[in-house]
Scaffold this motif. Structure first.
Motif, PDB file in Angstrom:
ATOM      1  N   GLY A 167       0.667  -1.072  -0.027  1.00  0.00           N
ATOM      2  CA  GLY A 167      -0.104  -0.049  -0.061  1.00  0.00           C
ATOM      3  C   GLY A 167       0.824   1.270   0.161  1.00  0.00           C
ATOM      4  N   THR A 168       0.231   2.331   0.165  1.00  0.00           N
ATOM      5  CA  THR A 168       1.023   3.627   0.336  1.00  0.00           C
ATOM      6  C   THR A 168       0.381   4.720   1.104  1.00  0.00           C
ATOM      7  OG1 THR A 168       2.189   5.145  -1.177  1.00  0.00           O
ATOM      8  CG2 THR A 168      -0.033   4.988  -1.507  1.00  0.00           C
ATOM      9  N   GLN A 169       1.254   5.575   1.802  1.00  0.00           N
ATOM     10  CA  GLN A 169       1.021   6.655   2.466  1.00  0.00           C
ATOM     11  C   GLN A 169       1.676   7.880   2.129  1.00  0.00           C
ATOM     12  OE1 GLN A 169       0.932   5.773   6.503  1.00  0.00           O
ATOM     13  NE2 GLN A 169      -0.746   4.378   6.433  1.00  0.00           N
ATOM     14  N   PHE A 170       1.368   8.983   2.629  1.00  0.00           N
ATOM     15  CA  PHE A 170       2.146  10.284   2.333  1.00  0.00           C
ATOM     16  C   PHE A 170       2.865  10.860   3.611  1.00  0.00           C
ATOM     17  CE2 PHE A 170      -1.214   9.489  -0.629  1.00  0.00           C
ATOM     18  CZ  PHE A 170      -0.494   9.465  -1.703  1.00  0.00           C
ATOM     19  N   HIS A 171       4.126  10.681   3.746  1.00  0.00           N
ATOM     20  CA  HIS A 171       4.947  11.299   4.754  1.00  0.00           C
ATOM     21  C   HIS A 171       5.615  12.260   4.530  1.00  0.00           C
ATOM     22  CE1 HIS A 171       4.564   6.836   6.672  1.00  0.00           C
ATOM     23  NE2 HIS A 171       3.525   7.566   6.521  1.00  0.00           N
ATOM     24  N   TRP A 172       6.217  13.391   5.585  1.00  0.00           N
ATOM     25  CA  TRP A 172       6.870  14.246   5.405  1.00  0.00           C
ATOM     26  C   TRP A 172       8.440  14.010   5.945  1.00  0.00           C
ATOM     27  CZ3 TRP A 172       9.513  17.398   9.316  1.00  0.00           C
ATOM     28  CH2 TRP A 172       9.653  18.428   8.808  1.00  0.00           C
ATOM     29  N   PHE A 173       9.433  14.377   5.617  1.00  0.00           N
ATOM     30  CA  PHE A 173      10.784  13.969   6.052  1.00  0.00           C
ATOM     31  C   PHE A 173      11.289  15.366   6.340  1.00  0.00           C
ATOM     32  CE2 PHE A 173       9.072  10.380   3.779  1.00  0.00           C
ATOM     33  CZ  PHE A 173       9.605   9.562   4.480  1.00  0.00           C
ATOM     34  N   ASN A 174      11.869  15.195   7.485  1.00  0.00           N
ATOM     35  CA  ASN A 174      12.845  16.539   7.740  1.00  0.00           C
ATOM     36  C   ASN A 174      14.218  16.482   7.310  1.00  0.00           C
ATOM     37  OD1 ASN A 174      14.190  18.570   9.388  1.00  0.00           O
ATOM     38  ND2 ASN A 174      13.291  18.176  11.260  1.00  0.00           N
ATOM     39  N   ARG A 175      14.542  17.287   6.541  1.00  0.00           N
ATOM     40  CA  ARG A 175      15.630  17.368   5.712  1.00  0.00           C
ATOM     41  C   ARG A 175      16.665  18.378   6.443  1.00  0.00           C
ATOM     42  NH1 ARG A 175      14.389  12.733   2.987  1.00  0.00           N
ATOM     43  NH2 ARG A 175      12.867  13.202   1.501  1.00  0.00           N
ATOM     44  N   GLY A 176      16.700  18.407   7.692  1.00  0.00           N
ATOM     45  CA  GLY A 176      17.468  19.281   8.398  1.00  0.00           C
ATOM     46  C   GLY A 176      16.675  20.987   8.242  1.00  0.00           C
ATOM     47  N   TYR A 177      15.595  21.284   8.159  1.00  0.00           N
ATOM     48  CA  TYR A 177      14.968  22.338   7.787  1.00  0.00           C
ATOM     49  C   TYR A 177      15.336  23.359   9.153  1.00  0.00           C
ATOM     50  CZ  TYR A 177      12.823  20.065   4.137  1.00  0.00           C
ATOM     51  OH  TYR A 177      12.634  19.166   2.837  1.00  0.00           O
ATOM     52  N   ARG A 178      15.842  24.565   8.853  1.00  0.00           N
ATOM     53  CA  ARG A 178      15.820  25.594  10.241  1.00  0.00           C
ATOM     54  C   ARG A 178      14.425  25.787  10.689  1.00  0.00           C
ATOM     55  NH1 ARG A 178      19.243  27.291   6.232  1.00  0.00           N
ATOM     56  NH2 ARG A 178      17.892  28.988   5.708  1.00  0.00           N
ATOM     57  N   ASP A 179      13.618  26.165   9.850  1.00  0.00           N
ATOM     58  CA  ASP A 179      12.332  26.546  10.035  1.00  0.00           C
ATOM     59  C   ASP A 179      11.124  26.215   8.761  1.00  0.00           C
ATOM     60  OD1 ASP A 179      12.876  28.868   8.150  1.00  0.00           O
ATOM     61  OD2 ASP A 179      13.238  29.987   9.805  1.00  0.00           O
ATOM     62  N   PHE A 180       9.958  26.742   9.162  1.00  0.00           N
ATOM     63  CA  PHE A 180       9.282  26.547   8.036  1.00  0.00           C
ATOM     64  C   PHE A 180       9.520  27.285   6.829  1.00  0.00           C
ATOM     65  CE2 PHE A 180       5.117  26.548   5.875  1.00  0.00           C
ATOM     66  CZ  PHE A 180       4.406  25.214   5.928  1.00  0.00           C
ATOM     67  N   GLU A 181      10.063  28.460   6.781  1.00  0.00           N
ATOM     68  CA  GLU A 181      10.382  29.212   5.732  1.00  0.00           C
ATOM     69  C   GLU A 181      11.312  28.453   4.752  1.00  0.00           C
ATOM     70  OE1 GLU A 181       9.210  31.857   3.973  1.00  0.00           O
ATOM     71  OE2 GLU A 181       7.768  31.575   5.241  1.00  0.00           O
ATOM     72  N   ASP A 182      12.449  27.911   5.563  1.00  0.00           N
ATOM     73  CA  ASP A 182      13.654  26.960   5.154  1.00  0.00           C
ATOM     74  C   ASP A 182      12.969  26.021   4.078  1.00  0.00           C
ATOM     75  OD1 ASP A 182      16.154  26.438   4.455  1.00  0.00           O
ATOM     76  OD2 ASP A 182      16.333  25.062   6.133  1.00  0.00           O
ATOM     77  N   GLY A 320      -1.443  10.438   8.394  1.00  0.00           N
ATOM     78  CA  GLY A 320      -2.767   9.680   8.330  1.00  0.00           C
ATOM     79  C   GLY A 320      -2.625   8.971   7.107  1.00  0.00           C
ATOM     80  N   ALA A 321      -3.825   8.170   6.622  1.00  0.00           N
ATOM     81  CA  ALA A 321      -3.851   7.393   5.485  1.00  0.00           C
ATOM     82  C   ALA A 321      -4.477   8.222   4.384  1.00  0.00           C
ATOM     83  CB  ALA A 321      -4.794   6.150   5.804  1.00  0.00           C
ATOM     84  N   GLN A 322      -4.117   7.873   2.991  1.00  0.00           N
ATOM     85  CA  GLN A 322      -4.649   8.342   1.819  1.00  0.00           C
ATOM     86  C   GLN A 322      -4.512   9.657   1.882  1.00  0.00           C
ATOM     87  OE1 GLN A 322      -8.676   6.743   3.201  1.00  0.00           O
ATOM     88  NE2 GLN A 322      -8.457   5.448   1.549  1.00  0.00           N
ATOM     89  N   GLY A 323      -4.944  10.392   0.771  1.00  0.00           N
ATOM     90  CA  GLY A 323      -5.012  11.849   0.396  1.00  0.00           C
ATOM     91  C   GLY A 323      -3.752  12.201  -0.359  1.00  0.00           C
ATOM     92  N   GLU A 324      -4.004  12.152  -1.694  1.00  0.00           N
ATOM     93  CA  GLU A 324      -3.188  12.703  -2.617  1.00  0.00           C
ATOM     94  C   GLU A 324      -2.721  14.105  -2.769  1.00  0.00           C
ATOM     95  OE1 GLU A 324      -4.692  11.652  -6.476  1.00  0.00           O
ATOM     96  OE2 GLU A 324      -4.413   9.182  -6.216  1.00  0.00           O
ATOM     97  N   HIS A 325      -3.757  15.097  -2.086  1.00  0.00           N
ATOM     98  CA  HIS A 325      -3.712  16.146  -1.984  1.00  0.00           C
ATOM     99  C   HIS A 325      -2.234  16.605  -0.829  1.00  0.00           C
ATOM    100  CE1 HIS A 325      -6.067  15.071   1.440  1.00  0.00           C
ATOM    101  NE2 HIS A 325      -5.378  15.945   2.124  1.00  0.00           N
ATOM    102  N   LYS A 326      -1.992  15.620  -0.324  1.00  0.00           N
ATOM    103  CA  LYS A 326      -0.749  15.983   0.571  1.00  0.00           C
ATOM    104  C   LYS A 326       0.562  16.081  -0.222  1.00  0.00           C
ATOM    105  CE  LYS A 326      -2.797  13.010   4.288  1.00  0.00           C
ATOM    106  NZ  LYS A 326      -2.931  11.694   4.739  1.00  0.00           N
ATOM    107  N   VAL A 327       0.669  15.465  -1.392  1.00  0.00           N
ATOM    108  CA  VAL A 327       1.863  15.342  -2.297  1.00  0.00           C
ATOM    109  C   VAL A 327       2.167  16.763  -2.363  1.00  0.00           C
ATOM    110  CG1 VAL A 327       2.921  14.876  -4.570  1.00  0.00           C
ATOM    111  CG2 VAL A 327       1.396  13.316  -3.164  1.00  0.00           C
ATOM    112  N   SER A 328       1.314  17.746  -2.880  1.00  0.00           N
ATOM    113  CA  SER A 328       1.608  19.144  -3.726  1.00  0.00           C
ATOM    114  C   SER A 328       2.094  20.014  -2.345  1.00  0.00           C
ATOM    115  CB  SER A 328       0.418  19.701  -4.211  1.00  0.00           C
ATOM    116  OG  SER A 328      -0.774  20.142  -3.298  1.00  0.00           O
ATOM    117  N   ARG A 329       1.923  19.336  -1.040  1.00  0.00           N
ATOM    118  CA  ARG A 329       2.248  20.196   0.276  1.00  0.00           C
ATOM    119  C   ARG A 329       3.691  19.337   0.877  1.00  0.00           C
ATOM    120  NH1 ARG A 329      -2.922  20.316  -0.643  1.00  0.00           N
ATOM    121  NH2 ARG A 329      -4.086  22.459  -0.483  1.00  0.00           N
TER     122      ARG A 329
END
Length: 382
Positions: A167-182, A320-329
């Motif tokens: 299956g698949t889900q959509f996860h965010w990964f921290n690439r060492g960001y300093r803040d949200f603007e980064d 959470g599960a599902q949600g293709e709209h997460k990709v653009s975010r």
């Protein structure tokens, strides 16, 4: 090793269970969470989740365990087998009850074959996997399903009559960001502008967000959130299985794991999002609102969580599960797994053909979505 089954975690010492669960860093495996589901009326015959937890003892010491449930429906699993049930019952079979190892109402990958430190991990895992099959055969159920196990556990779970499913889900990964603007600086200009506009809409609506730990959340906060939680399910003809008492219990028993986001407008709470924090990840679980506000869902459920992960140094955010709209975010497609044993050989062969074909389709789907990530080309290539 002695294998046994218990139909309630209340008969197990919490410290013994947590010696297996806490090293995983996964809050959903902790005794307070799983036993709380049982104690505060979130499971049972009404909802079709009947505990049948698997235990492994050696010389009287608990060295292995697996959360296991006898299911009379497929609700709250997030690995969808409704079509399998329909096909088998149209063929004259009986799909329910079945056995499921997973966390009720929680599509979060994590260990399902818990082992004690110092124990022979491979041997304990194999004992649990074999024990699950023995229980399934003894009970005469149609099937046994292990939902969202880790990839490392697949070797113990897959083989012979047991098949895997991708299956698949959509996860965010921290690439060492300093803040949200980064983080946003990695986006293309068009996508970055869209996110900023969404966040601005929430501010323009006069909405303020409160971010609370379990230590800070009060009875008023939990009453408000649970009202929103119920409303979400009622709007979508679902069942609000988690009680307010259960959320309060989590707030008291594992307060450091709680991240409650509440939105307030004009002195009144209008929406809320519930998250649990693990050792290196944040898990978004439930959301609800009293009325619709443009982009508030994205702000409360995604952007606030991302900011929290950056600030706290967490490695990833699973919303959470599902949600293709997460990709653009900025949420990336990742694989999830389940394994399945079906008692009837003919039915099992048909399902195996289905999941083998499905895996190829799923991999193509993930590749396609990865091509729509909002990051600049040089960032995406890293």
């Amino acid at each position: 090793m002695q294998v046994s089954v218990v139909t309630s975690l209340s008969g197990i010492e919490g410290e013994a269970w947590d010696r297996l669960a806490e090293p995983t860093g996964n809050p959903f495996l902790r005794y307070a969470f799983l036993e709380g589901l049982e104690r505060f009326d979130c499971l049972g015959e009404r909802w079709g989740w009947l505990p049948h937890h698997l235990l492994v003892h050696e010389q009287g010491e608990l060295i292995g365990a697996a959360p296991l449930y006898l299911k009379t429906n497929s609700y709250g699993e997030f690995v969808f087998d409704w079509s399998w049930a329909d096909a088998w019952e149209r063929a004259g079979g009986r799909y329910y009850p079945k056995l499921v190892s997973g966390i009720p109402y929680t599509p979060v990958t994590g260990p399902r074959l818990l082992t004690a430190a110092g124990a022979d991990t491979a041997a304990v895992r194999q004992t649990l996997a074999t024990g699950g099959l023995e229980v399934a055969r003894k009970l005469g159920v149609s099937s046994l399903h292990w939902l969202f196990p880790t990839e490392e556990e697949l070797d113990s779970l897959v083989g012979g009559e047991v098949m895997r499913r991708l299956g698949t889900q959509f996860h965010w990964f921290n690439r060492g960001y300093r803040d949200f603007e980064d983080f946003l600086d990695r986006f293309t200009a068009q996508k970055r502008k869209k996110i900023k506009r969404e966040r601005k809409r929430v501010v323009e609506a006069g909405i303020e967000l409160e971010v609370l730990s379990g230590h800070e959340a009060t009875g008023e906060h939990w009453r408000a959130f649970h009202r929103f939680y119920r409303t979400t399910f009622e709007r979508h003809s679902g069942y609000p299985t988690l009680t307010e008492a259960f959320f309060r219990h989590l707030s008291e028993s594992m307060p450091d794991a709680i991240l409650l986001v509440l939105a307030r407008k004009g002195g009144e709470y209008v929406a809320g999002a519930f998250n649990l924090r693990g050792r290196d990840a944040l898990f978004g679980r439930h959301w609800g609102c009293a009325e619709a506000f443009h982009s508030l869902h994205f702000e409360a459920c995604y952007y606030t969580g991302i900011e929290y992960c950056i600030r706290e140094g967490l490695a990833r955010f699973e919303p959470g599960a599902q949600g293709e709209h997460k990709v653009s975010r900025g949420f990336e497609p990742v694989p999830t797994w389940s394994t399945h044993w079906l008692a009837d050989a003919g039915f099992s062969a048909a399902v195996r053909r289905y999941v083998e074909n499905e895996e190829g389709v799923m991999r193509d789907y993930m590749d396609e979505l990865a091509g729509h990530l909002p990051f600049k080309q040089k960032t995406a290539a890293k």
